[in-house]
Design a protein around this motif. Sequence first.
Motif, PDB file in Angstrom:
ATOM      1  N   GLY A 182       0.799  -1.213   0.000  1.00  0.00           N
ATOM      2  CA  GLY A 182       0.000   0.000   0.000  1.00  0.00           C
ATOM      3  C   GLY A 182       0.836   1.269   0.000  1.00  0.00           C
ATOM      4  N   SER A 183       0.136   2.397   0.115  1.00  0.00           N
ATOM      5  CA  SER A 183       0.789   3.707   0.067  1.00  0.00           C
ATOM      6  C   SER A 183       0.301   4.606   1.194  1.00  0.00           C
ATOM      7  CB  SER A 183       0.482   4.401  -1.266  1.00  0.00           C
ATOM      8  OG  SER A 183       0.977   3.665  -2.355  1.00  0.00           O
ATOM      9  N   SER A 193      17.375   1.516   1.373  1.00  0.00           N
ATOM     10  CA  SER A 193      16.225   0.718   1.808  1.00  0.00           C
ATOM     11  C   SER A 193      14.896   1.247   1.262  1.00  0.00           C
ATOM     12  CB  SER A 193      16.169   0.670   3.333  1.00  0.00           C
ATOM     13  OG  SER A 193      16.112   1.974   3.875  1.00  0.00           O
ATOM     14  N   VAL A 194      14.855   2.498   0.823  1.00  0.00           N
ATOM     15  CA  VAL A 194      13.589   3.075   0.350  1.00  0.00           C
ATOM     16  C   VAL A 194      13.673   3.583  -1.087  1.00  0.00           C
ATOM     17  CG1 VAL A 194      13.041   3.744   2.709  1.00  0.00           C
ATOM     18  CG2 VAL A 194      13.988   5.445   1.139  1.00  0.00           C
ATOM     19  N   LYS A 195      14.848   3.591  -1.665  1.00  0.00           N
ATOM     20  CA  LYS A 195      15.016   4.145  -2.996  1.00  0.00           C
ATOM     21  C   LYS A 195      14.141   3.398  -4.001  1.00  0.00           C
ATOM     22  CE  LYS A 195      18.671   6.026  -5.879  1.00  0.00           C
ATOM     23  NZ  LYS A 195      20.127   6.219  -6.040  1.00  0.00           N
ATOM     24  N   GLY A 196      13.440   4.155  -4.839  1.00  0.00           N
ATOM     25  CA  GLY A 196      12.544   3.567  -5.829  1.00  0.00           C
ATOM     26  C   GLY A 196      11.126   3.366  -5.314  1.00  0.00           C
ATOM     27  N   ARG A 197      10.935   3.503  -3.997  1.00  0.00           N
ATOM     28  CA  ARG A 197       9.599   3.333  -3.412  1.00  0.00           C
ATOM     29  C   ARG A 197       9.086   4.614  -2.775  1.00  0.00           C
ATOM     30  NH1 ARG A 197       8.934   0.118   0.793  1.00  0.00           N
ATOM     31  NH2 ARG A 197      11.074   0.339   1.594  1.00  0.00           N
ATOM     32  N   PHE A 198       9.981   5.406  -2.226  1.00  0.00           N
ATOM     33  CA  PHE A 198       9.608   6.645  -1.538  1.00  0.00           C
ATOM     34  C   PHE A 198      10.026   7.840  -2.389  1.00  0.00           C
ATOM     35  CE2 PHE A 198       9.816   5.065   3.171  1.00  0.00           C
ATOM     36  CZ  PHE A 198       8.957   4.014   2.849  1.00  0.00           C
ATOM     37  N   LEU A 249       4.736  -0.252   0.262  1.00  0.00           N
ATOM     38  CA  LEU A 249       5.151  -0.362   1.664  1.00  0.00           C
ATOM     39  C   LEU A 249       5.378  -1.809   2.065  1.00  0.00           C
ATOM     40  CD1 LEU A 249       2.868   2.399   3.157  1.00  0.00           C
ATOM     41  CD2 LEU A 249       5.354   2.329   3.355  1.00  0.00           C
ATOM     42  N   LYS A 250       6.362  -1.978   2.951  1.00  0.00           N
ATOM     43  CA  LYS A 250       6.725  -3.295   3.471  1.00  0.00           C
ATOM     44  C   LYS A 250       6.584  -3.281   4.984  1.00  0.00           C
ATOM     45  CE  LYS A 250      10.302  -3.714  -0.098  1.00  0.00           C
ATOM     46  NZ  LYS A 250      11.751  -3.930  -0.349  1.00  0.00           N
ATOM     47  N   PRO A 251       6.399  -4.438   5.594  1.00  0.00           N
ATOM     48  CA  PRO A 251       6.325  -4.469   7.069  1.00  0.00           C
ATOM     49  C   PRO A 251       7.543  -3.845   7.729  1.00  0.00           C
ATOM     50  CG  PRO A 251       5.545  -6.534   6.166  1.00  0.00           C
ATOM     51  CD  PRO A 251       6.105  -5.754   4.998  1.00  0.00           C
ATOM     52  N   VAL A 276       2.836  -0.965   8.992  1.00  0.00           N
ATOM     53  CA  VAL A 276       2.534  -1.725   7.779  1.00  0.00           C
ATOM     54  C   VAL A 276       2.276  -3.168   8.182  1.00  0.00           C
ATOM     55  CG1 VAL A 276       3.289  -2.378   5.472  1.00  0.00           C
ATOM     56  CG2 VAL A 276       4.029  -0.197   6.467  1.00  0.00           C
ATOM     57  N   SER A 277       1.039  -3.587   8.019  1.00  0.00           N
ATOM     58  CA  SER A 277       0.647  -4.916   8.478  1.00  0.00           C
ATOM     59  C   SER A 277      -0.618  -5.352   7.762  1.00  0.00           C
ATOM     60  CB  SER A 277       0.402  -4.883   9.993  1.00  0.00           C
ATOM     61  OG  SER A 277      -0.019  -6.144  10.462  1.00  0.00           O
ATOM     62  N   GLU A 278      -0.807  -6.669   7.666  1.00  0.00           N
ATOM     63  CA  GLU A 278      -2.044  -7.194   7.066  1.00  0.00           C
ATOM     64  C   GLU A 278      -3.233  -6.853   7.938  1.00  0.00           C
ATOM     65  OE1 GLU A 278      -2.443  -8.495   4.261  1.00  0.00           O
ATOM     66  OE2 GLU A 278      -0.505  -9.244   3.571  1.00  0.00           O
TER      67      GLU A 278
END
Length: 123
Positions: A16-17, A63-68, A86-88, A121-123
């Motif tokens: 998610g975002s 750790s966040v490059k390409g996502r943030f 997003l990742k846990p 970030v969680s299910e």
Amino acid sequence: QVQLVESGGGLAQPGGSLRLSCAASGFTFSSSAMSWARQAPGKGLEWVSGIYRDGSDTYYASSVKGRFTISRDNSKNTLYLQMNSLKPEDTARYYCAKDWPTLVSGYPQFEIRGQGTLVTVSE
């Protein structure tokens, strides 16, 4: 006095975002580089991203490059962090900070940062 107030945190599912905002006051926002940092439970502060005062250059932790994506609106004295995919392991309290960090014992330190906003970030 200088104030940095973060908002936009919350619960997101993996993949998610979320978009974080930071409202700045008490200093000339357009004259300052700005950063985002985070602190996961039980861990030290981690620098996440930074942006030059005019937005011309941006930098990211691997750790966040390409996502943030960091951005700023100097007309609104506001800093943003768009977080996608997003990742846990992105779960942390996210802080907005003035200027670039200095390293102390391997950890970033900032002269001025906000109180943070919690991202889970969680299910």
